[in-house]
Motif scaffolding. Structure first.
Motif, PDB file in Angstrom:
ATOM      1  N   HIS A  53       9.463   5.412   4.905  1.00 31.40           N
ATOM      2  CA  HIS A  53       9.814   4.252   4.085  1.00 31.40           C
ATOM      3  C   HIS A  53       8.798   4.188   2.944  1.00 31.40           C
ATOM      4  O   HIS A  53       7.877   5.000   2.889  1.00 31.40           O
ATOM      5  CB  HIS A  53       9.769   2.970   4.916  1.00 31.40           C
ATOM      6  N   LEU A  54       8.953   3.235   2.073  1.00 33.55           N
ATOM      7  CA  LEU A  54       7.993   3.010   1.000  1.00 33.55           C
ATOM      8  C   LEU A  54       7.126   1.823   1.376  1.00 33.55           C
ATOM      9  O   LEU A  54       7.613   0.701   1.458  1.00 33.55           O
ATOM     10  CB  LEU A  54       8.716   2.740  -0.326  1.00 33.55           C
ATOM     11  N   ASP A  55       5.843   2.078   1.617  1.00 37.30           N
ATOM     12  CA  ASP A  55       4.945   0.971   1.937  1.00 37.30           C
ATOM     13  C   ASP A  55       4.374   0.378   0.647  1.00 37.30           C
ATOM     14  O   ASP A  55       4.767   0.768  -0.453  1.00 37.30           O
ATOM     15  CB  ASP A  55       3.850   1.418   2.912  1.00 37.30           C
ATOM     16  N   ASP A  56       3.434  -0.549   0.789  1.00 40.55           N
ATOM     17  CA  ASP A  56       2.867  -1.220  -0.385  1.00 40.55           C
ATOM     18  C   ASP A  56       2.170  -0.241  -1.327  1.00 40.55           C
ATOM     19  O   ASP A  56       2.213  -0.403  -2.540  1.00 40.55           O
ATOM     20  CB  ASP A  56       1.889  -2.316   0.042  1.00 40.55           C
ATOM     21  N   HIS A  57       1.515   0.777  -0.771  1.00 40.98           N
ATOM     22  CA  HIS A  57       0.809   1.752  -1.607  1.00 40.98           C
ATOM     23  C   HIS A  57       1.797   2.607  -2.401  1.00 40.98           C
ATOM     24  O   HIS A  57       1.587   2.856  -3.596  1.00 40.98           O
ATOM     25  CB  HIS A  57      -0.104   2.635  -0.755  1.00 40.98           C
ATOM     26  N   CYS A  58       2.857   3.054  -1.760  1.00 41.70           N
ATOM     27  CA  CYS A  58       3.891   3.824  -2.462  1.00 41.70           C
ATOM     28  C   CYS A  58       4.496   2.986  -3.586  1.00 41.70           C
ATOM     29  O   CYS A  58       4.653   3.456  -4.720  1.00 41.70           O
ATOM     30  CB  CYS A  58       4.998   4.244  -1.501  1.00 41.70           C
ATOM     31  N   THR A  59       4.827   1.752  -3.274  1.00 45.08           N
ATOM     32  CA  THR A  59       5.440   0.854  -4.256  1.00 45.08           C
ATOM     33  C   THR A  59       4.518   0.641  -5.454  1.00 45.08           C
ATOM     34  O   THR A  59       4.944   0.722  -6.612  1.00 45.08           O
ATOM     35  CB  THR A  59       5.792  -0.489  -3.590  1.00 45.08           C
TER      36      THR A  59
END
Length: 192
Positions: free
Chosen positions: A19-25
């Motif tokens: 999934h996309l976590d806060d860091h990816c986002t």
């Protein structure tokens, strides 16, 4: 494993998330440049550069991205590949940050207005939008970018050491009617 290569560490394998976590986002919102990798049904790969204002790729939620498909040379290699093989990979770059973000999933082209999101940039709407369903995401360590000196101003190549793009095109296409560099850069002369 191939001869000479060691088995990856548990940490290297554990960094892959689904999934996309806060860091990816946050990284995607800072990124003005990404590469899009696709492959045809018979396996021929393609890598296409994509760019825009930071955050030009929108995070819709923890499992979906939306990437505008801007007008360009109209080869539509990526779109053609995705019509038969929806698997795609993205690599995001942020100037000044040596790490990169890799995202894998399946991509579906949709009309630009289908999401109710305004993708206007440089006064133009994209022709379509790719919605990527995220299957894997992970940050790549900084070694390759550091080795390349990609963000180091002292390693920047002077434009004068390589022929103007207009000359490269004239030679590649064997076409002396291709306009000069200034005309090409206006984007009005022809689509390349």
């Amino acid at each position: 494993m191939l001869a000479g290569y060691r088995t990856p560490s548990g940490r290297v394998l554990d960094k892959v998330i689904h999934h996309l976590d806060d860091h990816c986002t946050a990284f995607i919102r800072l990124s003005p440049f990404a590469t899009l990798a696709t492959a045809s049904v018979d396996g021929w790969p393609d890598v296409s550069p994509r760019g825009g204002d930071p955050g030009f790729v929108r995070v819709l939620d923890g499992s979906r991205l939306a990437m505008p498909d801007r007008s360009g040379n109209n080869r539509i290699d990526s779109l053609r590949n995705l019509s038969g093989n929806p698997r795609a990979a993205l690599m995001f770059f942020v100037p000044g940050i040596d790490e990169t973000l890799r995202v894998y999933g399946t991509a579906t082209p949709i009309p630009a207005d289908a999401l109710g999101v305004d993708f206007t940039e440089f006064g133009r709407q994209p022709l379509s939008v790719l919605v990527i369903e995220v299957e894997r995401a992970y940050f790549q360590c900084s070694k390759a970018v550091m080795r390349s000196g990609l963000w180091d101003p002292e390693r920047r190549v002077e434009r004068s050491v390589f022929p103007p793009f207009s000359q490269v095109l004239r030679d590649h296409c064997r076409d002396d009617t291709i306009p000069d560099e200034a005309t090409l850069r206006t984007g009005l002369a022809l689509e390349l």
